[in-house]
Design an enzyme around this catalytic site. Structure first.
Site, PDB file in Angstrom:
ATOM      1  N   CYS A   1      -5.949  -9.702   2.976  1.00 15.74           N
ATOM      2  CA  CYS A   1      -7.160  -8.881   2.792  1.00 15.74           C
ATOM      3  C   CYS A   1      -8.416  -9.722   2.964  1.00 15.74           C
ATOM      4  CB  CYS A   1      -7.145  -8.203   1.418  1.00 15.74           C
ATOM      5  SG  CYS A   1      -5.889  -6.923   1.256  1.00 15.74           S
TER       6      CYS A   1
ATOM      7  N   VAL B   1       0.825  -1.207   0.000  1.00 16.50           N
ATOM      8  CA  VAL B   1       0.000   0.000   0.000  1.00 16.50           C
ATOM      9  C   VAL B   1       0.862   1.260   0.000  1.00 16.50           C
ATOM     10  CG1 VAL B   1      -1.784   1.298   1.239  1.00 16.50           C
ATOM     11  CG2 VAL B   1      -1.849  -1.207   1.209  1.00 16.50           C
TER      12      VAL B   1
ATOM     13  N   THR C   1      -2.425  -4.703   9.159  1.00 22.10           N
ATOM     14  CA  THR C   1      -3.359  -4.985  10.262  1.00 22.10           C
ATOM     15  C   THR C   1      -3.832  -6.435  10.127  1.00 22.10           C
ATOM     16  OG1 THR C   1      -5.064  -3.906   8.907  1.00 22.10           O
ATOM     17  CG2 THR C   1      -4.167  -2.639  10.743  1.00 22.10           C
TER      18      THR C   1
ATOM     19  N   ASP D   1      10.052   3.379   6.885  1.00 21.76           N
ATOM     20  CA  ASP D   1       9.777   2.007   7.289  1.00 21.76           C
ATOM     21  C   ASP D   1      10.808   1.615   8.334  1.00 21.76           C
ATOM     22  OD1 ASP D   1       8.083  -0.491   5.675  1.00 21.76           O
ATOM     23  OD2 ASP D   1       9.555  -1.043   7.203  1.00 21.76           O
TER      24      ASP D   1
ATOM     25  N   ARG E   1      14.470  -3.192   4.105  1.00 30.02           N
ATOM     26  CA  ARG E   1      13.516  -2.702   3.104  1.00 30.02           C
ATOM     27  C   ARG E   1      13.967  -1.336   2.568  1.00 30.02           C
ATOM     28  NH1 ARG E   1       9.958  -3.265  -0.959  1.00 30.02           N
ATOM     29  NH2 ARG E   1       7.992  -2.143  -0.704  1.00 30.02           N
TER      30      ARG E   1
END
Length: 424
Positions: free
Chosen positions: A261, A18, A86, A36, A41
């Site tokens: 998701c 995202v 999440t 981050d 990363r």
């Protein structure tokens, strides 16, 4: 490159599926910092490498994003956008650790007139009940007096090159009318498809969580239909194709529902419903069936092997594709991994070929990962699990790796009926 708007400095907190595309699009018009906590990363992105395969090296080289793990680089921020994962815990309850930590982190940096926008999927009410109090406590500032807040749920589809961030209509919302306009105006700058201003943050949160709940239930329905049609010796895809000739039939296909998701979001809604005293029935029934599908599919494969009198305890199996969806490198919550775990208890050996799975992620799966194939090695069962382009393109090659008496199982229905011994 489009001229930057010097009046807004944007910081994206979390640079996954995202956050990174969001940072890239905003960087075309604003000054952007991509933060981050994962230093590896950040190092990869500085070297123009995106492990998610969402942004190309060429695209990264064109941006002026400052990628960082340093808090000091965020001090001049006007707008914070939080895009952290999440997930759910082992009990299928929302795991808000990342969201709370990010809120505390942003709160420690907040200044007057800053705007904080959340994109992470949550249950209705989470932003106002959980995130904003943390922001206020960490900053000593008051919502709608000293700073503003918004919620604009992410709608990315990993691996989908046809429906990118700027092509998907964006839901926006704010903590008051002023904030709502600020959020909507901001996303209008980058979203070609336009925006939809929701009446409240809670409405926007609820809209997001039911998008994937609806898909989960529809897939659960066709999964159950596939179990029924299998008993009738009917091919589910053939039935669905016939039914799809009616204009108002919604075409869904059976399969394993994993990822971060569809396989997760319904639990956020049911958690909140239970908290309010309502016990969801339909949503959890669909979710429970989809959660059981890896075990169900395993048994179907074993039954096909038994019918061909294959010695299962001494058998070798090849799994083609291990990620949660096609053309995506992510194995988080991949139901193919669960399928592998079930099969590993019954068969002698399992080889897996998935050119998209990162080397660092492979160690978490107890399977022999293949990069090359030995022409002499044949398999008792070959499972076409995830139709990555690299697998579809070599379909005939993989079909020839089956022993004379062996099983071909097509999990996603991309082989012809004559090419497989079974499919959902």
């Amino acid at each position: 490159m489009t001229k930057k708007n010097s009046k807004k400095n944007i910081s994206i907190i979390g640079l996954g599926y995202v956050g990174l595309p969001l940072a890239v699009e905003f960087s075309k018009k604003f000054s952007v910092v991509g933060f981050d906590h994962n230093e590896n990363r950040i190092e990869e992105l500085i070297n123009y490498e995106d492990r998610t395969n969402e942004i190309t090296k060429k695209e990264l080289k064109k941006t002026n994003i400052k990628f960082t793990s340093s808090k000091e680089d965020l001090l001049n921020t006007d707008i914070y956008i939080v895009t952290v994962p999440t997930p759910v815990d082992m009990y299928k309850n929302p795991n808000l650790h990342n969201l709370k930590a990010a809120s505390k982190f942003v709160g420690s940096l907040l200044k007057k007139n800053n705007l904080v926008i959340y994109e992470s999927t949550v249950f209705p009410g989470a932003t106002e009940e959980i995130c904003i109090p943390i922001l206020e406590e960490a900053s000593g500032l008051k919502l709608n007096k000293d700073f503003y807040c918004g919620y604009s749920p992410e709608r990315v589809n990993p691996g989908d090159k046809d429906h990118k961030l700027i092509d998907i209509l964006k839901i926006t919302s704010g903590s008051n009318k002023k904030a709502s306009k600020m959020v909507d105006d901001l996303y209008h700058e980058i979203i070609n498809a336009g925006t939809y201003k929701a009446e409240s943050i809670k409405v926007a949160e609820a809209a997001k969580v039911i998008e994937n709940t609806q898909r989960d239930l529809n897939i659960a329905l066709v999964n159950e239909l596939s179990l029924i049609f299998n008993k009738m010796n009917l091919d589910t895809n053939s039935v669905i194709n016939a039914a799809s000739t009616k204009w108002n039939f919604m075409k869904f296909t059976p399969g394993l529902v994993g990822g971060h998701c569809i396989g997760v979001d319904p639990y956020y809604l049911t958690y909140k419903a239970k908290e309010l005293g309502y016990s969801p029935e339909i949503i959890l029934a669909g979710r429970n069936l989809n959660d059981r599908m890896p075990e169900i599919v395993t048994q179907k494969i074993l039954d096909l092997m038994k019918n061909k009198k294959i010695n299962i305890a001494k058998s070798s199996v090849l799994i083609l594709g291990a990620t949660f969806k096609e053309n995506c490198p992510d194995i988080r919550n991949s139901k193919v991994i669960e399928l592998i775990n079930y099969l590993s208890k019954k068969v002698k050996s399992i080889d897996c070929f998935d050119p998209l799975v990162l080397q660092n992620d492979r160690s978490s799966v107890k399977v022999s990962w293949l990069n090359k194939f030995k022409e002499s090695k044949k398999y008792d069962a070959i499972i076409f699990a995830v139709p990555h382009k690299q697998i579809i393109d070599k379909k005939k090659y993989f079909l020839n790796l089956k022993k004379n008496i062996g099983v071909i199982y097509d999990l996603k229905g991309f082989l012809s009926i004559n090419e497989s011994d079974g499919r959902l």
